[in-house]
Design a protein around this motif. Structure first.
Motif, PDB file in Angstrom:
ATOM      1  N   LEU A 183      17.374 -14.259  25.213  1.00  0.00           N
ATOM      2  CA  LEU A 183      18.259 -15.292  25.763  1.00  0.00           C
ATOM      3  C   LEU A 183      18.597 -16.352  24.719  1.00  0.00           C
ATOM      4  O   LEU A 183      19.747 -16.818  24.640  1.00  0.00           O
ATOM      5  CB  LEU A 183      17.600 -15.936  26.982  1.00  0.00           C
TER       6      LEU A 183
ATOM      7  N   GLY B 166      22.297 -17.176  23.402  1.00  0.00           N
ATOM      8  CA  GLY B 166      22.822 -18.530  23.457  1.00  0.00           C
ATOM      9  C   GLY B 166      23.284 -19.005  22.086  1.00  0.00           C
ATOM     10  O   GLY B 166      24.327 -19.656  21.960  1.00  0.00           O
TER      11      GLY B 166
ATOM     12  N   LEU C 132      25.047 -16.774  27.255  1.00  0.00           N
ATOM     13  CA  LEU C 132      24.016 -16.381  28.219  1.00  0.00           C
ATOM     14  C   LEU C 132      24.603 -15.453  29.279  1.00  0.00           C
ATOM     15  O   LEU C 132      23.946 -14.501  29.729  1.00  0.00           O
ATOM     16  CB  LEU C 132      23.417 -17.617  28.871  1.00  0.00           C
TER      17      LEU C 132
ATOM     18  N   CYS D  98      23.084 -11.677  29.983  1.00  0.00           N
ATOM     19  CA  CYS D  98      22.606 -11.401  31.341  1.00  0.00           C
ATOM     20  C   CYS D  98      23.315 -10.187  31.924  1.00  0.00           C
ATOM     21  O   CYS D  98      22.680  -9.312  32.530  1.00  0.00           O
ATOM     22  CB  CYS D  98      22.817 -12.621  32.236  1.00  0.00           C
TER      23      CYS D  98
END
Length: 342
Positions: free
Chosen positions: A115, A119, A252, A256
């Motif tokens: 993550l 980011g 993100l 995801c």
């Protein structure tokens, strides 16, 4: 009109919903369909059972991330349309980490690192247009729009080239993610932890931008840059900061979707989530809490379009038309209120 703000806003929200339903009913009549039956099918397709409800939340998740990614730069008066490119870069950099890290890495290390990498990738894709705007005055709308194409092509290059899984005989894609690099899912469905991350970020950013000194500084710089700079506020630095922050949010969304839904990096993973999120942010007036229900409605429309294809024999493009009618309803009511001063 009542002097209770929450009651007044609720009444306007109901009015907007009724206008949206009226526009949908009129459109369905033009198609020769029974409007009430189709509206009921939309409701069932979005929330009629456990599968429909969880699929709506699955569609809502990337829209919510991308809406936040557009709303944060807008708090400084910046018009960033680069959510799709930042989505791709987050997916790309996050996948790079997954493919390079040992497969035996435990989930409590792999997931946060993945993550963070995603980011950072999205942030970099927002930071560059922010830097160009701050330093040489290049319009951020143009640069972020162009970066969308570069991000998409970069992912295509990777999955058609060096990252292509030789064991995958279908659509070109990267090797599958190990289980430790897949976000947790719930209720035996595709609903995953990304939704709860997005909601937590929406609430946290709302507090940050409305209850802190930094949020106040952004409002001052947006309203009058010269006054802000004369007070010692560094406009250029904040441009770079909010553009990078917005990019990180869209990044993100990319990882995801790649990790929890696709299970591998594929071409076209961003779909239309970037532009949909941008529209949600502007419908909400960049209010981070108002984004939540609007993102849910958009997710419901997309989810319900599958049901309309099956039961009403309508094309999937019906979702785009319904999104446009929602956009018209929200902005139409908002414009009327502003004109009347209510």
């Amino acid at each position: 009109m009542t002097n209770r703000p929450w009651l007044r806003e609720t009444a306007w929200a109901i009015g907007t919903a009724l206008l949206f339903l009226a526009l949908c009913a009129g459109f369905f009549l033009l198609l020769g369909k029974h409007p009430l039956e189709l509206i009921w099918q939309v409701a069932l397709g979005a929330f009629g059972d456990k599968y429909s409800a969880t699929e709506t939340l699955v569609k809502t998740t990337p829209i919510l991330f991308c809406a936040l990614a557009a709303a944060v730069p807008a708090r400084l008066g910046l018009l960033s349309v680069g959510q799709s490119g930042q989505f791709y870069l987050g997916a790309f950099v996050g996948t790079f980490f997954v493919l390079r890290f040992p497969a035996a890495t435990p989930a409590f290390i792999a997931l946060p690192a993945m993550l963070l990498c995603a980011g950072a990738g999205g942030a970099a894709w927002g930071l560059v247009p922010g830097f160009l705007r701050a330093r040489v005055g290049v319009n951020e709308t143009l640069t972020t729009l162009l970066f969308n194409y570069v991000g998409s092509l970069l992912v295509d290059w990777a999955v058609y080239g060096p990252w292509r899984d030789p064991n995958n005989l279908g659509w070109p894609a990267s090797p599958p993610f190990p289980e430790a690099a897949k976000l947790p899912s719930y209720l035996g469905s595709r609903l995953h932890a990304g939704l709860f991350i997005a909601i937590a970020l929406a609430v946290g950013l709302h507090v940050l931008l409305t209850r802190t000194r930094w949020g106040l500084m952004l409002r001052v710089m947006k309203s009058n840059r010269k006054v802000a700079e004369s007070a010692g506020m560094r406009y250029g630095l904040h441009v770079v900061a909010v553009m990078a922050m917005g990019g990180a949010l869209a990044g993100l969304a990319g990882i995801c979707e790649t990790s929890a839904i696709q299970g591998r990096l594929q071409s076209g993973v961003a779909a239309n989530y970037g532009i949909t999120g941008f529209l949600v942010a502007w419908m909400a007036g960049q209010h981070l809490i108002k984004i939540l229900p609007l993102a849910l409605v958009m997710g419901a429309i997309i989810s319900a379009s599958d049901a309309l294809q099956l039961f009403a024999e309508l094309p999937s493009a019906i979702a785009v038309v319904m999104q446009a009618m929602l956009f018209l309803s929200v902005l139409g009511i908002a414009g009327w209120r502003k004109r009347k001063g209510v």
